[in-house]
Design a protein around this motif. Structure first.
Motif, short mmCIF file in Angstrom:
data_model
loop_
_atom_site.label_atom_id
_atom_site.label_comp_id
_atom_site.label_asym_id
_atom_site.label_seq_id
_atom_site.Cartn_x
_atom_site.Cartn_y
_atom_site.Cartn_z
N THR A 198 0.84 -1.19 0.00
CA THR A 198 0.00 0.00 0.00
C THR A 198 0.88 1.24 0.00
N GLU A 199 0.24 2.39 -0.04
CA GLU A 199 0.98 3.64 0.11
C GLU A 199 1.40 3.77 1.58
N TRP A 200 2.43 4.59 1.84
CA TRP A 200 2.88 4.83 3.22
C TRP A 200 1.79 5.52 4.01
N GLY A 201 1.67 5.15 5.28
CA GLY A 201 0.71 5.81 6.15
C GLY A 201 1.13 7.26 6.41
N ASN A 202 0.18 8.12 6.68
CA ASN A 202 0.47 9.54 6.92
C ASN A 202 0.86 9.84 8.36
N ARG A 203 0.70 8.89 9.30
CA ARG A 203 0.96 9.16 10.72
C ARG A 203 2.28 8.53 11.14
N CYS A 204 3.04 9.29 11.96
CA CYS A 204 4.28 8.77 12.56
C CYS A 204 3.93 8.13 13.90
N SER A 205 4.69 7.09 14.25
CA SER A 205 4.38 6.37 15.51
C SER A 205 4.71 7.20 16.74
N ALA A 206 5.57 8.21 16.64
CA ALA A 206 5.96 9.04 17.80
C ALA A 206 5.50 10.46 17.56
N GLU A 207 4.90 11.01 18.62
CA GLU A 207 4.45 12.38 18.49
C GLU A 207 5.62 13.34 18.49
N CYS A 208 6.74 12.89 19.08
CA CYS A 208 7.95 13.70 19.06
C CYS A 208 9.13 12.76 18.97
N GLY A 209 10.21 13.25 18.48
CA GLY A 209 11.38 12.41 18.34
C GLY A 209 11.23 11.42 17.20
N MET A 210 12.12 10.43 17.23
CA MET A 210 12.14 9.44 16.17
C MET A 210 10.98 8.46 16.32
N GLY A 211 10.32 8.16 15.23
CA GLY A 211 9.26 7.18 15.21
C GLY A 211 9.29 6.43 13.89
N VAL A 212 8.24 5.74 13.61
CA VAL A 212 8.15 5.01 12.33
C VAL A 212 6.75 5.22 11.76
N ARG A 213 6.70 5.04 10.43
CA ARG A 213 5.41 4.92 9.76
C ARG A 213 5.46 3.67 8.90
N THR A 214 4.31 3.09 8.62
CA THR A 214 4.27 1.76 8.03
C THR A 214 3.37 1.73 6.79
N ARG A 215 3.48 0.61 6.12
CA ARG A 215 2.60 0.29 5.00
C ARG A 215 2.40 -1.22 4.95
N GLY A 216 1.35 -1.68 4.26
CA GLY A 216 1.11 -3.10 4.13
C GLY A 216 1.92 -3.68 2.98
N VAL A 217 2.56 -4.83 3.20
CA VAL A 217 3.35 -5.50 2.18
C VAL A 217 2.89 -6.95 2.09
#
Length: 646
Positions: free
Chosen positions: A428-447
């Motif tokens: 899928t396309e990359w999600g628009n939300r980051c896993s962390a509200e601040c600092g380093m986080g991740v965003r995901t997509r379905g594979v």
């Protein structure tokens, strides 16, 4: 005495005609031969006349003799259709053969005319009433000759020899139609009994025949025919009506149609001659009482021979190539200058002309396959392959497709199945939300790895490196705190379906000034909170997934590449509920830059007419490739470009 001959024609069909002989073959052939007068023969002009001393099998050739010379030449294998041929000149040349005609207006119908004149009849539709009146008339006045019944047709009453008497016609109702009430009518047409009578007197017709009246009929009442004897200057003279012939048909059926009866007579004519010299003298010198009575006999009773009547050839069934053309061929026969159709058996003495013939207006352009099939556009699954197909004229030039039969055009594109493809990665396309509200986080997509079912170009199999399903994201720095500090859970990485959410877990030291980050081992005695967990906000229902782009179909001059796009549900099954407006593109253009051919400065044309070499398709030979290098190279490049575009 002199024997004279004359013909009397009784036309029992629709009109009265005089008999005529067939046209002279000498005149027709003379016209055809004279057409070559202005064409040199052996370097010299001659005047030509027909040469008829040839065997019967050559009668339909145009053999012409040079006037004043002893040689003749066959100017044409065939004379014009319709030229008389044969010894008696009653046959006609048709399609180069000497052949010979009427009943129901159609040749070969099998119908013949019966004695009543009905085409295909059985002699039961009419009866003929005829007779010859030869009685002497001694009394002045009207003398009844014959009764014409109601329904009579083809009425003909003729005085075969002139006399001083008059014919008269009266209806049973008492109405006089011709020469009644002691009055003599002028020649002309007179209406009566439902038909029109034509009245003729000697000054209008043959000098030897007398009066006559004719009518087509049918009559609608009974008519009486009279002879009116005039007052003679010699009261002792008895008037004789010589050969007053009458005949008509009485139809049993009103729709019956009759044919022609031809009756010819010949008779003797007497002259007064000197006994010694046998020279003709005045009739007054001979005793009129001893003048012999004229003798008559029938002659020329045989009908004219039947012949093949040939219609015009139809248009060729095809505008090019081998086609067919047809014409109507009828067996016909002439009756008193009227030509009618007869049964084909009447023409059995003649060879029947062809009714169908092959024809070819021009050589058709034809489809030519100019290349082998290309390889399939995909290594697996369903793809396409192509080849060059051109419409080529008979001289080898490419012509517009419309000049060839489009129904016969070979396929230049066809589908090809290379078998089931390997599995491909779908994501899928990359999600628009980051896993962390601040600092380093991740965003995901379905594979997902799914079997590729509808691909047009090569695709990577699932054996390649799996596409990443997460990537780093950073929403800015966070504030520090003492001890293990857990931030709030981030939003779920997936708006629907299974996703992840994360939070920050740091070791902080709280002070009056704030929070100071400490090394993790400083908080090792404490249970470290989880930094990531699964989450699910709601069921997705259906979502778009797509594969990687395939390789470009062309390296230059514009190609295209494709990828497969599927709509999948939460359980990864194909669905149809995705928003079509959000569907990723499945095909896009690529490599638009032009192809630049290599230019060889040594490749030049050595002759000025190398275009002729190209048109003659001679570039396949090494000699012409060298002498006409530039022209042949341009053609080869165009053909290669056309194949790539196809």
């Amino acid at each position: 005495t002199e024997l004279m001959s004359g013909c009397f024609i009784a036309e029992l069909t629709r009109e009265l005609h005089l008999s005529a002989c067939p046209p002279s073959s000498r005149h027709i052939r003379a016209v055809q031969c004279s057409s070559y007068n202005n064409q040199p023969f052996m370097g010299r002009l001659y005047e030509w006349e027909p040469f008829n001393e040839v065997p019967i099998e050559q009668q339909c050739e145009l053999n012409c003799r040079a006037i004043g010379f002893r040689f003749y030449v066959r100017q044409s294998e065939r004379v014009i259709d319709g030229t008389p041929c044969g010894q008696n000149e009653t046959s006609l040349c048709v399609a180069g053969k000497c052949t010979s005609l009427g009943c129901d207006e159609y040749l070969g119908s099998g119908r013949v005319v019966d004695k009543c004149g009905v085409c295909g009849g059985d002699n039961s539709t009419c009866r003929l009433v005829s007779g010859v009146f030869k009685h002497s008339l001694s009394k002045i006045g009207y003398h009844k000759i014959v009764e014409i019944p109601e329904g009579a047709t083809k009425i003909n009453v003729t005085e075969m020899v002139k006399s001083r008497n008059y014919l008269a016609l009266r209806s049973r109702s008492g109405r006089s139609i011709i020469n009644g009430n002691w009055a003599i009518d002028r020649p002309g047409k007179y209406e009566g009994a439902g038909t029109m009578f034509t009245y003729r007197r000697p000054n209008e017709i043959s000098s030897t025949a007398g009066e006559s009246f004719l009518a087509e009929g049918p009559t609608n009442e009974i008519l009486d025919v009279y002879v009116s004897k005039k007052i003679s200057l010699n009261p002792k003279k008895v008037t004789v009506v010589g050969l007053l012939v009458f005949f008509f048909f009485v139809c049993l059926f009103s729709h019956a149609v009759y044919t022609t009866i031809k009756i010819c007579f010949r008779y003797s004519i007497f002259h007064c001659v000197n006994r010694l010299t046998q020279v003709q003298v005045s009739d007054s010198l001979c005793d009129s009482s001893s003048r012999p009575s004229p003798q008559e006999e029938a002659c020329n009773l045989q009908p004219c021979p039947a012949f093949w009547d040939i219609g015009e050839w139809s248009e060729c069934s095809k505008t090019c190539g081998l086609g067919m053309q047809h014409r109507q061929v009828l067996c016909r026969q002439v009756y008193a200058n009227r030509t009618l159709n007869v049964h084909t058996s009447r023409c059995r003495h003649l060879e029947r002309p062809e009714t169908a013939s092959t024809c070819q207006l021009k050589i058709c352009s034809e489809w030519q396959i100019r290349s082998e099939w290309t390889s399939c556009s995909v290594p697996c699954g369903l793809g396409q392959r192509s080849r060059e197909v051109h419409c080529v004229s008979n001289v080898g030039d490419f012509v517009p497709d419309e000049e060839c039969n489009m129904n016969l055009r070979p396929n230049d594109v066809e589908n090809c199945d290379m078998g089931a493809c390997a599995k491909s990665w779908f994501y899928t396309e990359w999600g628009n939300r980051c896993s962390a509200e601040c600092g380093m986080g991740v965003r995901t997509r379905g594979v997902l790895c799914l079997t590729n079912q509808i691909s047009s170009l090569p695709l990577e199999g699932c054996g390649s490196e799996r596409p990443a399903d997460s990537q780093v994201c950073n929403n800015g720095p966070c504030e520090n705190r003492i001890e293990w500090f857990t931030g709030p859970w981030s939003q779920c990485s997936a708006e629907c379906g299974t996703g992840t959410q994360q939070r920050s877990v740091v070791c902080l030291m709280k002070s009056n000034e704030g929070f100071t980050v400490m090394p993790p081992y400083e908080c090792s005695s404490l249970d470290k909170p989880l930094r990531q967990q699964s989450c699910s906000l709601k069921a997705c229902g259906a979502k778009w997934y797509h594969t990687d782009w395939s390789a470009c179909s062309k390296t230059c001059e514009g190609g295209f590449r494709v990828r497969e796009v599927r709509c999948l549900s939460d359980d990864m099954l194909s669905r149809e509920g995705c928003d079509v407006q959000l569907k990723p593109e499945e095909k896009e253009d690529c490599n638009p830059e032009p192809c630049i051919p290599l230019i060889d400065e040594n490749c030049r044309d050595k002759y000025f007419n190398c275009n002729v070499v190209v048109q003659a398709r001679l570039c396949v030979y090494d000699y012409y490739k060298t002498t006409c290098c530039a022209s042949c190279s341009r053609v080869a490049h165009k053909q290669s470009t056309y194949r790539r575009q196809s």
